[in-house]
Design a protein around this motif. Structure first.
Motif, PDB file in Angstrom:
ATOM      1  N   VAL A  99      -3.490 -11.668 -46.566  1.00  0.00           N
ATOM      2  CA  VAL A  99      -4.398 -11.079 -47.539  1.00  0.00           C
ATOM      3  C   VAL A  99      -5.801 -11.151 -46.949  1.00  0.00           C
ATOM      4  N   THR A 100      -6.509 -10.022 -46.951  1.00  0.00           N
ATOM      5  CA  THR A 100      -7.866  -9.976 -46.431  1.00  0.00           C
ATOM      6  C   THR A 100      -8.865 -10.053 -47.577  1.00  0.00           C
ATOM      7  N   LEU A 101      -9.885 -10.868 -47.378  1.00  0.00           N
ATOM      8  CA  LEU A 101     -10.962 -11.033 -48.351  1.00  0.00           C
ATOM      9  C   LEU A 101     -12.271 -10.651 -47.686  1.00  0.00           C
ATOM     10  N   ALA A 102     -12.984  -9.688 -48.255  1.00  0.00           N
ATOM     11  CA  ALA A 102     -14.295  -9.297 -47.734  1.00  0.00           C
ATOM     12  C   ALA A 102     -15.375 -10.098 -48.455  1.00  0.00           C
ATOM     13  N   ALA A 103     -16.288 -10.681 -47.679  1.00  0.00           N
ATOM     14  CA  ALA A 103     -17.321 -11.526 -48.287  1.00  0.00           C
ATOM     15  C   ALA A 103     -18.504 -11.636 -47.345  1.00  0.00           C
ATOM     16  N   SER A 104     -19.595 -12.154 -47.866  1.00  0.00           N
ATOM     17  CA  SER A 104     -20.752 -12.426 -47.022  1.00  0.00           C
ATOM     18  C   SER A 104     -20.468 -13.626 -46.115  1.00  0.00           C
ATOM     19  N   THR A 105     -21.233 -13.729 -45.046  1.00  0.00           N
ATOM     20  CA  THR A 105     -21.089 -14.888 -44.159  1.00  0.00           C
ATOM     21  C   THR A 105     -21.392 -16.177 -44.909  1.00  0.00           C
ATOM     22  N   ALA A 106     -22.380 -16.135 -45.811  1.00  0.00           N
ATOM     23  CA  ALA A 106     -22.740 -17.333 -46.573  1.00  0.00           C
ATOM     24  C   ALA A 106     -21.581 -17.787 -47.441  1.00  0.00           C
ATOM     25  N   PHE A 107     -20.953 -16.858 -48.148  1.00  0.00           N
ATOM     26  CA  PHE A 107     -19.825 -17.233 -49.003  1.00  0.00           C
ATOM     27  C   PHE A 107     -18.665 -17.762 -48.167  1.00  0.00           C
ATOM     28  N   ALA A 108     -18.374 -17.071 -47.058  1.00  0.00           N
ATOM     29  CA  ALA A 108     -17.276 -17.503 -46.199  1.00  0.00           C
ATOM     30  C   ALA A 108     -17.524 -18.901 -45.643  1.00  0.00           C
ATOM     31  N   SER A 109     -18.753 -19.166 -45.192  1.00  0.00           N
ATOM     32  CA  SER A 109     -19.066 -20.444 -44.551  1.00  0.00           C
ATOM     33  C   SER A 109     -19.217 -21.585 -45.552  1.00  0.00           C
ATOM     34  N   MET A 110     -19.871 -21.310 -46.671  1.00  0.00           N
ATOM     35  CA  MET A 110     -20.276 -22.396 -47.556  1.00  0.00           C
ATOM     36  C   MET A 110     -19.371 -22.564 -48.772  1.00  0.00           C
ATOM     37  N   TRP A 111     -18.637 -21.523 -49.128  1.00  0.00           N
ATOM     38  CA  TRP A 111     -17.749 -21.635 -50.287  1.00  0.00           C
ATOM     39  C   TRP A 111     -16.287 -21.684 -49.857  1.00  0.00           C
ATOM     40  N   MET A 112     -15.896 -20.777 -48.964  1.00  0.00           N
ATOM     41  CA  MET A 112     -14.485 -20.703 -48.582  1.00  0.00           C
ATOM     42  C   MET A 112     -14.071 -21.809 -47.618  1.00  0.00           C
ATOM     43  N   LEU A 113     -14.838 -22.004 -46.553  1.00  0.00           N
ATOM     44  CA  LEU A 113     -14.398 -22.954 -45.522  1.00  0.00           C
ATOM     45  C   LEU A 113     -14.150 -24.357 -46.076  1.00  0.00           C
ATOM     46  N   PRO A 114     -14.995 -24.890 -46.957  1.00  0.00           N
ATOM     47  CA  PRO A 114     -14.693 -26.225 -47.498  1.00  0.00           C
ATOM     48  C   PRO A 114     -13.427 -26.264 -48.352  1.00  0.00           C
ATOM     49  N   ARG A 115     -12.933 -25.096 -48.766  1.00  0.00           N
ATOM     50  CA  ARG A 115     -11.756 -25.038 -49.631  1.00  0.00           C
ATOM     51  C   ARG A 115     -10.493 -24.583 -48.903  1.00  0.00           C
ATOM     52  N   LEU A 116     -10.570 -24.341 -47.604  1.00  0.00           N
ATOM     53  CA  LEU A 116      -9.407 -23.804 -46.898  1.00  0.00           C
ATOM     54  C   LEU A 116      -8.224 -24.770 -46.893  1.00  0.00           C
ATOM     55  N   ALA A 117      -8.496 -26.064 -46.779  1.00  0.00           N
ATOM     56  CA  ALA A 117      -7.393 -27.028 -46.806  1.00  0.00           C
ATOM     57  C   ALA A 117      -6.675 -26.966 -48.150  1.00  0.00           C
ATOM     58  N   GLN A 118      -7.443 -26.806 -49.235  1.00  0.00           N
ATOM     59  CA  GLN A 118      -6.832 -26.693 -50.558  1.00  0.00           C
ATOM     60  C   GLN A 118      -6.049 -25.386 -50.684  1.00  0.00           C
ATOM     61  N   LEU A 119      -6.585 -24.315 -50.105  1.00  0.00           N
ATOM     62  CA  LEU A 119      -5.864 -23.040 -50.125  1.00  0.00           C
ATOM     63  C   LEU A 119      -4.529 -23.164 -49.414  1.00  0.00           C
ATOM     64  N   ARG A 120      -4.532 -23.803 -48.248  1.00  0.00           N
ATOM     65  CA  ARG A 120      -3.274 -23.957 -47.500  1.00  0.00           C
ATOM     66  C   ARG A 120      -2.274 -24.806 -48.282  1.00  0.00           C
ATOM     67  N   ALA A 121      -2.779 -25.803 -48.991  1.00  0.00           N
ATOM     68  CA  ALA A 121      -1.882 -26.646 -49.788  1.00  0.00           C
ATOM     69  C   ALA A 121      -1.320 -25.889 -50.991  1.00  0.00           C
ATOM     70  N   ASP A 122      -2.163 -25.066 -51.620  1.00  0.00           N
ATOM     71  CA  ASP A 122      -1.740 -24.364 -52.832  1.00  0.00           C
ATOM     72  C   ASP A 122      -0.945 -23.097 -52.533  1.00  0.00           C
ATOM     73  N   LEU A 123      -1.304 -22.406 -51.448  1.00  0.00           N
ATOM     74  CA  LEU A 123      -0.647 -21.138 -51.092  1.00  0.00           C
ATOM     75  C   LEU A 123      -0.200 -21.197 -49.633  1.00  0.00           C
ATOM     76  N   PRO A 124       0.768 -22.047 -49.313  1.00  0.00           N
ATOM     77  CA  PRO A 124       1.120 -22.276 -47.905  1.00  0.00           C
ATOM     78  C   PRO A 124       1.742 -21.066 -47.218  1.00  0.00           C
ATOM     79  N   ASP A 125       2.272 -20.117 -47.980  1.00  0.00           N
ATOM     80  CA  ASP A 125       2.940 -18.969 -47.388  1.00  0.00           C
ATOM     81  C   ASP A 125       2.008 -17.789 -47.151  1.00  0.00           C
ATOM     82  N   ILE A 126       0.735 -17.928 -47.483  1.00  0.00           N
ATOM     83  CA  ILE A 126      -0.199 -16.808 -47.372  1.00  0.00           C
ATOM     84  C   ILE A 126      -1.187 -17.048 -46.233  1.00  0.00           C
ATOM     85  N   ASP A 127      -1.357 -16.016 -45.418  1.00  0.00           N
ATOM     86  CA  ASP A 127      -2.324 -16.042 -44.324  1.00  0.00           C
ATOM     87  C   ASP A 127      -3.574 -15.319 -44.803  1.00  0.00           C
ATOM     88  N   LEU A 128      -4.625 -16.079 -45.120  1.00  0.00           N
ATOM     89  CA  LEU A 128      -5.860 -15.471 -45.603  1.00  0.00           C
ATOM     90  C   LEU A 128      -6.726 -15.056 -44.418  1.00  0.00           C
TER      91      LEU A 128
END
Length: 303
Positions: A99-128
């Motif tokens: 699944v592709t998500l379009a976002a600003s660099t700020a959102f990707a770096s400061m909001w998404m990256l700190p949550r990637l481990a949680q994303l992998r735990a919650d949605l292990p079968d999805i490649d974001l």
């Protein structure tokens, strides 16, 4: 549809007709379809018998579409093309696990990256896959299912929008800056310090004059300030003790909670705008994209 089935008992004959008419050669059509030339010729004679008109003129070692055949071929080609495109899209949706998500660099770096481990735990079968850009991408043009953008959804009529976070802006500094220069307790006190400005190249963003105006203070940008056109670098400059910057709460909340950033000035601007997860109205989200969308919204409300 029942009358069409009686008129054209075999959809295969239309596929053969499309290839034969495109090549105007039964042998080449047979090679493309993995059939014999005799089978193609027989299928076309059967189709002509069913319709009651000749579709081809037989010439030496080739065929030509008749006038009726040309009109029928144009309709058949257009119909098969639409059917093929629809089938390919349906099959792709069923197979996609990325699944592709379009976002600003700020959102990707400061909001998404700190949550990637949680994303992998919650949605292990999805490649974001995160696609960043200095501008909000047109998700209809790019075939990207999801995006994050800030503003007013009324100005995006082609998109569905779900609230991710309200736009809340305060002023932030590093603990080292506060220790060296003192703690600015009021908005007016901030004007005596070095303020770092975000010069957003495309997207509209709150600036210092707007922030001060909301606090009842008229402010002109400092000549000795620091201007940066990338918000991630703005926050890096703050962390390095270079000055004070505006902090968007949904982006800086984790650094504030951990003590890396300190809210200063004792004023918060709630702009009335917000940040949203968006997706095009022109097509449905597949199951994987829906799960990512729901996960983003859960994180936004409680994460």
């Amino acid at each position: 549809m029942e009358s069409l089935r009686r008129l054209l008992p075999s959809a295969t004959s239309l596929i053969i007709f499309e290839a034969a008419g495109r090549h105007e050669n039964f042998t080449r059509a047979a090679e493309e379809l993995g059939m014999s030339q005799a089978a193609v010729s027989y299928a076309m004679r059967t189709l002509e018998d069913q319709l009651g008109v000749p579709l081809f003129r037989r010439v030496h070692r080739a065929v030509e579409l008749t006038d009726v055949g040309e009109r029928f071929h144009a309709d058949v080609s257009a119909g098969l093309t639409r059917i093929q495109k629809s089938a390919e899209e349906i099959r792709a949706k069923g197979r996609e696990v990325n699944v592709t998500l379009a976002a600003s660099t700020a959102f990707a770096s400061m909001w998404m990256l700190p949550r990637l481990a949680q994303l992998r735990a919650d949605l292990p079968d999805i490649d974001l896959r995160i696609q960043t850009s200095v501008r909000d991408l047109d998700l209809d043009e790019e075939p990207i299912p999801l995006g994050v953008r800030g503003g007013d959804p009324a100005t995006w009529p082609r998109y569905h929008a779900a609230l991710l976070a309200p736009e809340v802006v305060n002023a932030v500094a590093s603990p080292a800056f506060v220790e060296q220069h003192g703690f600015p307790e009021t908005p007016q006190a901030l004007t005596r310090h070095r303020l770092i400005r975000l010069e957003e190249p495309v997207r509209e963003a709150c600036d210092w004059p707007q922030w001060f105006q909301s606090a009842g203070i008229s402010y002109q940008p400092q000549s000795h300030g620091l201007a940066i056109n990338d918000y991630v670098l703005v926050i890096q400059a703050v962390l390095s003790g270079e000055g004070i910057a505006l902090g968007w709460e949904h982006l800086t909340e984790r650094q504030t909670r951990s003590g890396l950033l300190v809210p200063v000035g004792n004023h918060v601007l709630r702009t009335g705008q917000a940040f949203y997860v968006v997706w095009p109205r022109s097509r449905e989200l597949n199951a994987h994209a829906r799960r990512v969308r729901d996960w983003l919204l859960e994180q936004g409300s409680g994460g």
